[in-house]
Design an enzyme around this catalytic site. Structure first.
Site, mmCIF file in Angstrom:
data_model
loop_
_atom_site.group_PDB
_atom_site.id
_atom_site.type_symbol
_atom_site.label_atom_id
_atom_site.label_comp_id
_atom_site.label_asym_id
_atom_site.label_seq_id
_atom_site.Cartn_x
_atom_site.Cartn_y
_atom_site.Cartn_z
ATOM 1 N N GLY A 170 11.667 25.222 25.585
ATOM 2 C CA GLY A 170 10.458 24.872 24.839
ATOM 3 C C GLY A 170 9.591 23.945 25.682
ATOM 4 C CB ALA A 171 9.190 23.861 29.362
ATOM 5 C CB ALA A 176 8.565 19.781 26.550
ATOM 6 N NE ARG A 341 11.101 1.424 19.766
ATOM 7 C CZ ARG A 341 10.007 1.302 20.507
ATOM 8 N NH1 ARG A 341 9.639 2.294 21.301
ATOM 9 N NH2 ARG A 341 9.303 0.195 20.466
ATOM 10 C CG HIS A 398 15.665 5.163 12.359
ATOM 11 N ND1 HIS A 398 16.084 4.525 13.497
ATOM 12 C CD2 HIS A 398 14.875 4.271 11.699
ATOM 13 C CE1 HIS A 398 15.570 3.307 13.541
ATOM 14 N NE2 HIS A 398 14.834 3.123 12.459
ATOM 15 N NE ARG A 491 7.420 -6.261 8.091
ATOM 16 C CZ ARG A 491 7.600 -6.643 6.839
ATOM 17 N NH1 ARG A 491 6.918 -6.080 5.867
ATOM 18 N NH2 ARG A 491 8.448 -7.600 6.565
ATOM 19 N NE ARG A 524 8.492 -8.963 13.130
ATOM 20 C CZ ARG A 524 7.986 -10.139 12.732
ATOM 21 N NH1 ARG A 524 7.251 -10.854 13.562
ATOM 22 N NH2 ARG A 524 8.238 -10.576 11.525
#
Length: 636
Positions: A170-171, A176, A341, A398, A491, A524
């Site tokens: 799926g470049a 991508a 993250r 997540h 946030r 945070r």
């Protein structure tokens, strides 16, 4: 008799040759002549290999023959070694010469298995000299499908085959172009990828290598804090990027990809990573074709799958069973970029590398935990209105993974499987969500707002809930969630509120709201990454008044470095085999088990989203939910 070599046949006879003799005989006196075929020469020359031949005066005729034969063999050995050095370049050029008719470039399907793909190996064992084709025919293993060479030139001369190959399926998609290729280049530029890496783009569009390179070149950037040789590194990276049009038949497409990768890998051992940046509806076909036709036998194979991982528990189970029938669990990496993250990466460090937090991390001292992810107007909502919504897109992966990392017991080591074992225990201990403890919302936009809204959809763009973990450490502690789109500001943070001080002597000095004096640990991620600790402190002066300031570790002030993108973190983890931030199959099932009661009620339309103003604070019902569970919600 004839002594056979791979590329020549040398006549040898005991009769006199019909050539004139030299004036000075080669063996006029008794002497020894050594004829030794070196180990790296010709394997077929077993009869003479390593033997010492002795020629005396009476055998001078025979001696001259062997001496001349020896010189001739050594000359051919040197010629073979020179040819071997340039063999790969010649082989690649020969592929170009075979492109006479487009029909000849149509590939037969071949099967290739990874080390971990035991199930497929058992099902498709074949002899070492044959390959079974889809139509039932059998072809020799020596015959390779012809891959169409593109306009760009590539020479193997002077280069070793890559030790790692990464294929982006799926470049030409947005993910991508804007995330995966830039992350790969950032890793390459920073020295985290091997110099001789091979990058392969695969999609259905008819492009050349150069056209793909031009597409992704505009998205590549170098680190702000170190830009030495940026242009040179970029040119080298792009020169190692190749494109393949897989067409609409993934079986043939993956066979082409495998052949192209083998040609560029050469004879070197190489591992392969396949990043599947494809829609969910195409995932089963792509993984099936990949497993059978594109895995290497000379190293490990790993696949990366983008969220969401199914639409609900049954569809997720079907997808998982299909994957596990073709790959081992250790080969599968279910990626969620939000888990890459630095905030998430730092959770285990804060918990297990700081003695100050360890005795406090339980129901005895923690009053509640808040996990907040709010997006502002800068984020497009199209993905939420394609049927998955905020629950399937953010909460399932997540949010629940963040809670699992926060609440898990100390693992026996930092090995990925040990951490996953502890995470799944937490997920299995979370109560199933009650619809009465959930608030859904959907933002409403005016005609002038340039956002994607499907007015006939009930897909939520906001989700709030209270979770409870039924184990000894967290019994009775609410974990409250707030995740939404189109809110007042961007946030992302985790707030851990501690219990009140028992019998607090300064209760009357804290202020009109006692809850403001609660100690907090705030992790945070956005808008500015920081670690904050709220403490009670005396305001300077003659009076005795208390304040609740925040002790602040602001990353941009403390660390003068550019924070890498989350895709860089996670791709490097895949290369290193670190899977602790990727959901295992049992974690996936446990997460769906938590959410299923709410999803079932939504399907029955027993729960409908509450409308909230675009750019506002979310549904009003959230504040009533927090009050029900005794949680003082932090101000936006």
């Amino acid at each position: 008799m004839f002594t056979s070599l791979p590329s020549f046949s040398a006549p040898f006879s005991l009769s006199e040759p019909s050539v004139s003799r030299p004036t000075t005989p080669l063996c006029s006196t008794p002497r020894k002549v050594s004829l030794r075929i070196f180990p790296d020469a010709v394997d077929n020359f077993h009869s003479l290999k390593g033997r010492r031949l002795v020629c005396y005066g009476g055998g001078a005729k025979l001696c001259r023959r062997f001496y001349g034969l020896k010189l001739w063999i050594l000359e051919n050995i040197n010629l073979q070694q020179r040819n071997r050095k340039h063999g790969r370049a010649i082989e690649f050029k020969s592929i170009r010469s075979e492109e006479k008719d487009p029909l000849t470039n149509h590939l037969e399907t071949t099967s290739s298995f990874g080390e971990g793909d035991i199930r497929l190996q058992n099902e498709h064992k074949a002899s070492s000299s044959t390959h079974h084709q889809p139509d039932g025919s059998i072809t020799s293993m020596e015959s390779k499908p012809v891959v169409q060479a593109h306009s760009s030139s590539f020479s193997f001369e002077g280069r070793e085959g890559p030790s790692l190959c990464i294929a982006v399926i799926g470049a030409t998609g947005e993910l991508a172009r804007t995330k995966i290729f830039p992350a790969l280049f950032a890793l390459y530029y920073s020295g985290f990828l091997p110099e001789n890496i091979g990058i392969f783009g695969y999609s259905r569009k008819n492009l050349t290598d150069e056209e793909l390179r031009n597409i992704i070149a505009s998205t590549l950037t170098c680190r702000i804090d170190h830009q030495q040789n940026c242009g040179d590194k970029m040119d080298i990276f792009l020169s190692r990027t190749y494109y393949l049009n897989g067409g609409y038949d993934n079986v043939q497409g993956m066979s082409k990809l495998n052949t192209l990768m083998e040609q560029i890998e050469g004879e070197s051992e190489a591992n392969r990573i396949f990043y599947l940046a494809v829609p969910q509806e195409a995932l089963l076909d792509v993984t099936s074709s990949l497993a059978r036709n594109a895995q290497t036998q000379k190293g490990w194979n790993r696949i990366i799958i983008e969220k969401p991982f199914g639409f609900d528990a049954p569809s997720s189970h079907q997808l998982t069973q299909s994957l596990l029938s073709k790959f081992e669990e250790k080969q599968i990496y279910r990626i969620d970029h939000l888990l890459g993250r630095n905030l998430i990466e730092n959770l285990t460090v804060l918990r297990f590398a700081n003695l100050v937090f360890q005795p406090l991390w339980s129901r005895t001292y923690i009053r509640n935990v808040q996990v907040i992810l709010s997006e502002d107007l800068g984020v497009q909502a199209r993905r939420y209105f394609e049927g998955y919504g905020v629950i399937r897109d953010i909460v399932h992966s997540h949010i629940l993974q963040t809670i699992a990392l926060l609440a898990m017991e100390p693992p026996i080591s930092l090995d990925g499987e040990d951490i996953r074992n502890e995470k799944v225990k937490v997920l299995r201990s979370i109560r199933k969500m009650e619809p009465s403890d959930v608030i859904l919302g959907q933002y409403k936009a005016s005609a002038g707002d340039k956002v994607d809204v499907c007015w006939n959809s009930l897909t939520p763009t906001f989700f709030a809930a209270a979770l409870y973990i039924d184990n000894a450490r967290w019994d009775g502690v609410p974990f409250v969630i707030k995740a939404g789109l189109g809110l007042i500001k961007h946030r992302v943070e985790i707030r851990i509120q501690f219990q009140h001080v028992p019998g607090n002597l300064y209760r009357d000095r804290i202020g009109h709201t006692f809850d403001l004096g609660t100690n907090e640990l705030i992790l945070r991620d956005a808008p500015d990454e920081a670690i904050l600790v709220r403490v009670n402190n005396k305001i300077p002066g003659l009076g005795l008044q208390l304040d609740s300031p925040e002790l602040n570790l602001l990353y941009k002030d403390k660390y003068k470095v550019e924070v890498p993108d989350s895709y860089e973190h996670l791709l490097l983890d895949v290369i290193d085999g670190d899977n602790h931030l990727f959901m295992r199959s049992d974690e996936l099932a446990a997460a769906w088990n938590i959410l299923s009661p709410v999803l079932n009620e939504m399907d029955k339309k027993n729960i409908v989203p509450e409308l909230y103003q675009l750019g506002g604070r979310g549904p009003v019902g959230v504040y009533y939910l927090w009050a029900k569970h005794g949680v003082p919600w932090a101000e936006d």
